[in-house]
Design an enzyme around this catalytic site. Sequence first.
Site, PDB file in Angstrom:
ATOM      1  N   LYS A   1       0.840  -1.205   0.000  1.00  0.00           N
ATOM      2  CA  LYS A   1       0.000   0.000   0.000  1.00  0.00           C
ATOM      3  C   LYS A   1       0.877   1.257   0.000  1.00  0.00           C
ATOM      4  O   LYS A   1       0.609   2.212  -0.725  1.00  0.00           O
ATOM      5  CB  LYS A   1      -0.950  -0.031   1.206  1.00  0.00           C
ATOM      6  CG  LYS A   1      -2.046  -1.086   1.039  1.00  0.00           C
ATOM      7  CD  LYS A   1      -2.772  -1.462   2.322  1.00  0.00           C
ATOM      8  CE  LYS A   1      -3.698  -2.658   2.055  1.00  0.00           C
ATOM      9  NZ  LYS A   1      -4.364  -3.187   3.243  1.00  0.00           N
TER      10      LYS A   1
ATOM     11  N   GLN B   1      -4.314  -1.903   9.414  1.00  0.00           N
ATOM     12  CA  GLN B   1      -4.172  -3.241   8.842  1.00  0.00           C
ATOM     13  C   GLN B   1      -4.718  -4.288   9.814  1.00  0.00           C
ATOM     14  O   GLN B   1      -4.316  -4.338  10.977  1.00  0.00           O
ATOM     15  CB  GLN B   1      -2.689  -3.516   8.519  1.00  0.00           C
ATOM     16  CG  GLN B   1      -2.458  -4.800   7.753  1.00  0.00           C
ATOM     17  CD  GLN B   1      -3.119  -4.793   6.369  1.00  0.00           C
ATOM     18  OE1 GLN B   1      -3.005  -3.839   5.607  1.00  0.00           O
ATOM     19  NE2 GLN B   1      -3.830  -5.858   6.043  1.00  0.00           N
TER      20      GLN B   1
ATOM     21  N   ASP C   1     -11.132   2.457   3.783  1.00  0.00           N
ATOM     22  CA  ASP C   1     -11.382   1.010   3.665  1.00  0.00           C
ATOM     23  C   ASP C   1     -12.889   0.725   3.560  1.00  0.00           C
ATOM     24  O   ASP C   1     -13.290  -0.389   3.233  1.00  0.00           O
ATOM     25  CB  ASP C   1     -10.816   0.278   4.891  1.00  0.00           C
ATOM     26  CG  ASP C   1      -9.586  -0.546   4.553  1.00  0.00           C
ATOM     27  OD1 ASP C   1      -9.386  -0.866   3.364  1.00  0.00           O
ATOM     28  OD2 ASP C   1      -8.831  -0.880   5.486  1.00  0.00           O
TER      29      ASP C   1
END
Length: 294
Positions: A54, A98, A121
Site C-alpha cells: 500500500k 491493517q 477502507d
Amino acid sequence: METKILDGKIVAQKIKDELKVKTHQLKEAKGIIPGLALLLVGNNPASMVYVNGKAKACEEIGFNSIMKEMPESVTEQEVLDIIEKWNNDDSINGILVQLPLPKHISENKVLLSIKPSKDVDGFHPENVGRLVAGLPGFVSCTPAGIIEIMKHYDINPSGKNVVVIGRSNIVGKPMLNLLYQKREFSNATVTICHTGTKNLHYYTQNADIVIAAMGFPQFLKAEHLKEGAIVIDVGINRIEDSTKKSGYRLVGDVDYQGVFQKCSAITPVPGGVGPLTIAMLMSNTYLSANGDIY
Ligand code: NAD
C-alpha cells in the site's frame, strides 16, 4: 468456447495510471497532495507485505504516506490515540488500520474510531449504511475492485443471477450490497451463500456469475457451476508446495484447473482480484482528498 482470463493486474494498473494523472492535476490546481496513514500492529508477515504494498502504491501514484508500526504489546488506548491524532490532521485524507489486530484490541472499537470521511477502507458503519442506502460513501476496496474488473471486461451483472459465497463484512456483504443497487454495472439478482446454506449446488448451478469468497482453498468445483458461468475468485490461500522455494503457493477458493473448461471467464489467483484491492484503496484516498464523497 474459449475461457477468458480476467487479468486484474491490467485493470489495477489502468486505475493507478489514471490516478497518477489526476493526482498531478489536483496538486497543480488546488495544491493538495493526497495523504494516507497506515497503521501496522505487530509483526504478522502477511500484514507487513500488504502494508508495504500500500505504501509502495502511494509512492507510485504521488501520494504522501506515513506508516506507523506499533508492537504487538501496544494498548488499545495507544491505538485509539494515534487514530484520533490522524482524524484531526488535515494532511491525512485516509486512515488504514491493517487487520487483524492482536486479540486484546477490539477491532470494532478501533474501526469505529476512524472518522467516516477518512475511512478509505469503507468499514465504518456510516459508510456501510451509505452503501446500503445507495448514497455516496467509501466502498470496501475488494468488492469495489470486482465491479471494476467487470466494467473493464464488459461483464454487466444487470439482470443476471449472481451468487456470492461468503458473508464477511469485508467482502461478502459489501459485494451483495453493491450488486443489487439500481445503477449501472449492478442491478443483479443476488443470492448470498454462507456456512448456514444447505445445498450450495442448488444456488451456484443456477448462477450466471459466482463470486467465491469463503477462504477455503480450491473449494468451488466444476460440478457447482453451470456451463458458461463467470467465476470471480476472491480467495487467497497458502497451500504447501514442495516444488517452490518458499514451500508454499497461493491458490484461490476455486479449483481453477477443474472449472476452467466449464466457465466462460475466470479471475486467476494470483493476479485476479488481489491487485484491485490496493488500486481501489488508492482511488478512495484520492476521492477523499478531492472532497468527492464528504
Ligand atoms: P472470512 O473468513 O471473514 O469469511 C468467509 C465467509 O465464507 C464466511 O462468511 C463463511 O460463512 C463463508 N464460508 C466459509 N466456508 C464456507 C462454505 N464451505 N460454504 C459456504 N460458505 C462458506 O473471509 P474474508 O475476509 O471474506 O475472505 C475470504 C477469502 O478472500 C479469503 O481467502 C481471503 O484471504 C480472501 N481475500 C482476498 C482479498 C483480495 O484482495 N483478493 C481481500 C480480502 C479477502
